[in-house]
Design a protein around this motif. Structure first.
Motif, mmCIF file in Angstrom:
data_model
loop_
_atom_site.group_PDB
_atom_site.id
_atom_site.type_symbol
_atom_site.label_atom_id
_atom_site.label_comp_id
_atom_site.label_asym_id
_atom_site.label_seq_id
_atom_site.Cartn_x
_atom_site.Cartn_y
_atom_site.Cartn_z
ATOM 1 N N SER A 23 46.645 36.846 51.011
ATOM 2 C CA SER A 23 45.320 36.880 50.387
ATOM 3 C C SER A 23 44.895 35.495 49.924
ATOM 4 N N LYS A 76 41.674 33.252 51.641
ATOM 5 C CA LYS A 76 40.517 32.803 50.857
ATOM 6 C C LYS A 76 40.069 31.418 51.287
ATOM 7 N N TYR A 77 41.017 30.617 51.686
ATOM 8 C CA TYR A 77 40.722 29.234 52.035
ATOM 9 C C TYR A 77 40.756 28.987 53.544
#
Length: 105
Positions: free
Chosen positions: A20, A24-25
């Motif tokens: 996760s 996100k990046y």
């Protein structure tokens, strides 16, 4: 093997948290695939332990479930099952032997 039951779940959860974070990046796509595969393997090992415990006869199944899957102490397990401490220790030893036999089949 029984002692690592909870640890397997924790390790799988940690891998999913890392996935996760990296998603996100938009980073480390290949690393996320490796983490996902590892998490699935850990959960499969945990499910295998569950299946072996479920295949055992009573009261072995209950003793192992309460002690190693739910994580109760010997004293609490004896209280739940209405056994003395000493009898539960004997029962647990036999249950572990039965578990090992089932794993080695």
């Amino acid at each position: 093997m029984l002692n690592s039951y909870k640890l397997l779940s924790l390790r799988a959860d940690l891998r999913y948290e890392k996935i996760s974070f990296y998603k996100k990046y938009n980073a480390a796509g290949e690393y996320c695939e490796v983490l996902a595969r590892q998490a699935k393997e850990l959960l499969a090992a945990r499910d295998n332990i569950n299946a072996v415990v479920d295949s055992l006869a009573e009261p072995y199944r209950t003793v192992l479930y309460l002690r190693f899957i739910e994580g109760h102490t010997v004293e609490k397990t004896a209280e739940i099952m209405f056994y003395s401490y000493r009898w539960l220790m004997r029962l647990q030893a036999t249950a572990i032997q039965e578990f090992r036999k089932a794993v080695n089949k």
